[in-house]
Write a protein that holds these residues in place. Structure first.
Motif, mmCIF file in Angstrom:
data_model
loop_
_atom_site.group_PDB
_atom_site.id
_atom_site.type_symbol
_atom_site.label_atom_id
_atom_site.label_comp_id
_atom_site.label_asym_id
_atom_site.label_seq_id
_atom_site.Cartn_x
_atom_site.Cartn_y
_atom_site.Cartn_z
ATOM 1 N N TRP A 182 1.661 2.500 -12.059
ATOM 2 C CA TRP A 182 2.020 3.132 -10.783
ATOM 3 C C TRP A 182 1.916 4.645 -10.888
ATOM 4 O O TRP A 182 1.490 5.316 -9.925
ATOM 5 C CB TRP A 182 3.436 2.736 -10.363
ATOM 6 N N ARG A 183 2.283 5.214 -12.027
ATOM 7 C CA ARG A 183 2.126 6.667 -12.204
ATOM 8 C C ARG A 183 0.653 7.052 -12.173
ATOM 9 O O ARG A 183 0.281 8.137 -11.704
ATOM 10 C CB ARG A 183 2.770 7.107 -13.526
ATOM 11 N N VAL B 258 -0.291 7.410 -8.668
ATOM 12 C CA VAL B 258 0.183 8.699 -8.166
ATOM 13 C C VAL B 258 -0.741 9.823 -8.614
ATOM 14 O O VAL B 258 -1.098 10.720 -7.841
ATOM 15 C CB VAL B 258 1.626 8.963 -8.636
ATOM 16 N N LEU C 203 -0.122 6.477 -2.168
ATOM 17 C CA LEU C 203 1.028 7.195 -2.717
ATOM 18 C C LEU C 203 2.373 6.588 -2.293
ATOM 19 O O LEU C 203 3.233 6.355 -3.154
ATOM 20 C CB LEU C 203 0.959 8.670 -2.326
ATOM 21 N N TRP D 260 5.116 5.434 -5.013
ATOM 22 C CA TRP D 260 6.414 6.112 -5.138
ATOM 23 C C TRP D 260 7.557 5.113 -4.983
ATOM 24 O O TRP D 260 8.541 5.167 -5.728
ATOM 25 C CB TRP D 260 6.539 7.189 -4.061
ATOM 26 N N ALA E 106 10.417 4.108 -7.686
ATOM 27 C CA ALA E 106 11.844 4.232 -7.372
ATOM 28 C C ALA E 106 12.582 2.948 -7.698
ATOM 29 O O ALA E 106 13.665 2.965 -8.295
ATOM 30 C CB ALA E 106 12.016 4.590 -5.895
ATOM 31 N N TRP F 289 11.882 9.711 -6.347
ATOM 32 C CA TRP F 289 10.769 8.933 -5.795
ATOM 33 C C TRP F 289 11.066 8.499 -4.366
ATOM 34 O O TRP F 289 10.196 8.563 -3.490
ATOM 35 C CB TRP F 289 10.502 7.707 -6.666
ATOM 36 N N TRP F 290 12.298 8.050 -4.104
ATOM 37 C CA TRP F 290 12.664 7.628 -2.742
ATOM 38 C C TRP F 290 12.494 8.782 -1.759
ATOM 39 O O TRP F 290 11.994 8.590 -0.649
ATOM 40 C CB TRP F 290 14.116 7.131 -2.717
ATOM 41 N N GLN G 3 10.487 11.238 -1.872
ATOM 42 C CA GLN G 3 9.076 11.489 -1.568
ATOM 43 C C GLN G 3 8.552 10.492 -0.542
ATOM 44 O O GLN G 3 7.755 10.850 0.334
ATOM 45 C CB GLN G 3 8.240 11.415 -2.857
ATOM 46 N N VAL G 4 8.983 9.239 -0.643
ATOM 47 C CA VAL G 4 8.565 8.245 0.344
ATOM 48 C C VAL G 4 9.120 8.598 1.718
ATOM 49 O O VAL G 4 8.426 8.502 2.732
ATOM 50 C CB VAL G 4 9.022 6.828 -0.062
#
Length: 371
Positions: A107-108, A111, A119, A123, A127, A142-143, A145-146
């Motif tokens: 997942w990274r 990103v 994305l 993210w 999270a 992460w949350w 950013q979403v």
């Protein structure tokens, strides 16, 4: 454009298109072969597309390792469209098999590719993985950013999950601000489920805020007995709405044990008992105890169960007729079976017994309890 011996076109773009059509028709073997032929051509522009296509058809065929190998081929092409899609596909594969560390790494990677289409889900996945490990601060990042991405599919999920964790941590005001912000962005007509889910969470935040306010009132120095008794009742009746039944019982118990307000608290506890006169009935202490502990439904079920059992025994004997028992006894049994008729649930009890009696006797009709 040349034609291969099996009839496929040699053009890699056309081969990818033909392979896609084969996959849609369910001919996964031919689709896989065509994708492999494109890969065999080397570093062509369609290499990433073919590798991802091969990964998908292999996964559909149950070839997990083969699908992952194909995903890695697509990732290494660094194709701006198909490399991040392959990383996304690979991360989901790791999640399905419970390989969380591998999933987080992949997942990274999604990103790092920076493709805006992938994305928000990446993210959100990161999270959730961090949250599962108990790493709230990483998950929060992460949350957030979403949430900032304002994605119609993923932002409500992230807002809900982050708000839940904030409420658990006692950060009620932050949860309310977050939810209010996201709710303003959502059209309930376009996303009714997401809007309703966040609205419910907002309601939970208000409940937690109320619990905090009522607790603060009890922790203050006010000597006004009516105010303290009211705070006891409101707190004790609100806590069960958040699943905190034991705490509610403790609040009632402390209020009843406080000589300054015990009388007012007791009156509030019994507020819904109705007028029963000055005489204290033997069962009221059990009802009070059930109210304090949030166990009134369980107590009600026990009482109705016992009533149903006793009624069935009496009504069955009465339905069998007066043979073998004195007339006065038979008449008394009839009077007892008529007692429930005075209550709203009496007809239902009569009907339930009649149905069971009819079924037990195997007859289309059975004598109902006396009117």
């Amino acid at each position: 454009m040349s034609i291969t011996p099996d009839g496929a076109t040699a053009d890699p773009a056309l081969r990818c298109e033909e392979a896609r059509q084969c996959a849609e028709r369910g001919d996964v073997e031919r689709a896989a072969r065509l994708f492999e032929e494109v890969l065999a051509l080397g570093d062509v522009p369609q290499r990433g597309q073919a590798a991802l296509g091969l990964a998908v058809v292999r996964e559909d065929a149950g070839e997990v390792n083969g699908a992952r190998d194909a995903d890695w081929i697509a990732i290494r092409t660094q194709d701006p469209e198909y490399a991040p899609r392959a990383a996304y596909h690979l991360a989901l594969s790791y999640e399905r098999t419970g390989e969380r560390d591998e999933a987080a790494t992949t997942w990274r990677m999604v990103v790092d590719f920076g493709n805006p289409a992938y994305l928000p889900p990446a993210w959100l996945a990161l999270a959730q993985l961090a949250d599962d490990k108990g790493d709230f601060e990483t998950a929060r990042g992460w949350w957030e950013q979403v949430v900032a991405a304002d994605d119609v599919q993923y932002t409500p999920v992230a807002a809900h999950d982050l708000a839940q964790r904030l409420l658990e941590r006692g950060e009620t005001a932050k949860a309310q601000r977050l939810l209010a912000e996201v709710l303003r962005r959502i059209d309930p007509a376009e996303a009714p489920y997401a809007h309703a889910r966040l609205a419910v969470t907002m309601g939970m935040a208000h409940l937690d805020q109320a619990i905090g306010a009522f607790s603060a009132a009890l922790g203050g120095e006010t000597t006004d007995g009516d105010v303290r008794a009211l705070a006891v009742e409101l707190l004790a009746r609100t806590l069960p709405l958040r699943g905190r039944d034991e705490e509610a019982r403790e609040v009632w118990d402390r209020g009843l044990a406080d000589p300054r307000i015990s009388e007012q608290v007791h009156a509030r506890l019994r507020r819904e008992f109705g007028e029963a006169g000055s005489e204290r009935l033997w069962w009221e202490s059990y009802v009070e105890s059930a109210l304090r502990g949030g166990e009134l439904p369980a107590l009600t079920g026990e009482v109705f169960g016992a009533l149903d059992h006793m009624y069935s025994l009496i009504a069955l004997r009465h339905a069998e007729g007066n043979k073998g028992i004195p007339a006065e006894t038979y008449e008394l049994l009839g009077e007892v079976t008529r007692v429930p008729s005075e209550y709203d649930w009496g007809a239902t009890l009569h009907g339930s017994f009649t149905d069971r009696l009819r079924e037990a006797m195997g007859t289309p009709e059975a004598a109902p309890p006396p009117d």
